[in-house]
Design a protein around this motif. Structure first.
Motif: not given
Length: 406
Positions: A168-193
């Motif tokens: 029912g939920p658009p799992m490919a869309d949703v989980c891809t978006g969340l993986y993308a957001a996770l990846s971006i926050t990881a890069l932002l954290a790397e810059r912070g370190r």
């Protein structure tokens, strides 16, 4: 860049995200970043993100658009024109993150593919969301949620044998978006370190790779058995008993076990059937999966003689997982959400609506819950912020069109 208060407090406060996005995957990614406090500027073509018009049930706006686009600023630019492109790059000069999910080849034609942006904006984090990833025989294809779920095998293990279904939920869309957001926050954290040291950082996520990851259990099972597991409706191919059963008062209860110890409590304490608990043919998970039809028949008979309340009370006492099968309309008034005050009012261009709070709960912080923007609602303010004027933009567009006509 500082916005007009669309985002709010959060761990990503001070981060500016610019997106050229459509549909669900990228908009959900940027909304997730906005939920964490980032400022999100959504660049839309003159006609707007096409999901604005999927339906008109939310005061004239589509439910899809309202779901994934709250808390953003809408900037209208024609990126096919030189002036529209100029404005975008002026914006990216001040941004931290750029997100896109255009059709294959479209970003490169507009000059906003990751490699092109790295040369022009050396401190920008870029995220490209695509369908199948580059370098393969399907890389050129358009990718929508259903298509990717079918290609990745998810539909084949959903539904019933011989009757595949899309989850029912658009799992490919949703989980891809969340993986993308996770990846971006990881890069932002790397810059912070690294003490704020910046440099170009590009990352991409494909919907097909995401769905293949979500298919991990099924693919691992098939690799080592040679067996394609069949869909089991409300059940699970991995464990039994696990499923939905009708109650005496017209509801549907979902009951399940995940290990042998639970099965002993299920049989003895819930069903009152020590004979089932002692049956050597039901001793292990694999045994019970083989005997699924027999167990389902026994449990269905037991549930049919009892009310939902009685079944759930007995299951809670026995320590057996249980739930009620709810419809979306029942979830809107679910007592768990009501007791925890999980709904918030937000505005749309046509009127107010309610939206659930973001899943992460940060101690001592209020989640930013911005409104859903009208098309181009923030264009003038953003241009002014960049030292430009909307009149200049209009003049340049008219001039470009006149030049192209001659």
């Amino acid at each position: 860049m500082s916005g007009e208060g669309v985002s709010g407090e959060g761990p990503l406060a001070g981060v500016t995200v610019v997106s050229v996005e459509q549909a669900v995957s990228a908009p959900l990614c940027t909304r997730a970043l906005g939920d964490l406090g980032a400022r999100v500027i959504k660049v839309e073509a003159p006609g707007g993100d096409f999901t604005r018009y999927y339906d008109d049930v939310v005061h004239g706006l589509s439910a899809h658009f309202v779901w994934v686009n709250r808390g953003k600023e809408s900037l209208v630019l024609d990126l096919k024109t030189a002036h529209g492109s100029h404005v975008l790059h002026r914006l990216l000069d001040r941004a931290d993150v750029f997100v896109s999910n255009l059709a294959p080849g479209a970003a490169a034609k507009l000059g906003i593919a990751a490699g092109q942006l790295a040369a022009r904006h050396p401190e920008l984090i870029t995220m490209e969301i695509d369908g199948y990833g580059p370098g393969g025989p399907l890389s050129h294809k358009r990718a929508y949620d259903l298509l990717v779920q079918a290609e990745a095998g998810a539909c084949a293990i959903t539904g019933l044998p011989g009757e595949p279904a899309k989850p029912g939920p658009p799992m490919a869309d949703v989980c891809t978006g969340l993986y993308a957001a996770l990846s971006i926050t990881a890069l932002l954290a790397e810059r912070g370190r690294s003490g704020g040291t910046k440099g170009p950082a590009a990352v991409s996520v494909s919907m097909f790779d995401t769905m293949t990851e979500l298919m991990g259990y099924a693919l691992t099972y098939t690799r080592h058995t040679g067996v394609d597991q069949q869909p089991a409706g409300m059940g699970s191919p991995a464990v039994a008993p696990y499923g939905a059963y009708a109650t005496a008062d017209g509801h549907t209860v979902v009951l399940g076990t995940t290990n042998d110890r639970e099965w002993q409590r299920y049989a003895r304490d819930l069903l009152g059937r020590p004979d089932l608990a002692d049956d050597p043919d039901l001793a292990t998970t694999a045994d019970r999966v083989t005997a699924r039809e027999r167990l389902d028949a026994e449990i269905a008979h037991w549930c049919a003689a009892r009310t939902l309340h009685d079944i759930q009370s007995a299951a809670d006492t026995a320590g057996i997982g249980n739930a009620r099968l709810n419809t979306p309309s029942e979830v809107l008034t679910h007592p768990q959400h009501t007791a925890r005050d999980r709904w918030r009012a937000i505005d749309t261009p046509g009127g107010p609506t309610l939206a659930p709070l973001p899943p992460p709960v940060f101690e001592g912080r209020t989640a930013p819950m911005g409104d859903v923007p009208a098309l181009g609602r923030h264009t003038e303010a953003i241009l002014r912020e960049l030292g430009l004027a909307e009149a200049d933009l209009t003049e340049n567009l008219i001039k470009e069109r006149a030049d192209s006509d001659t």
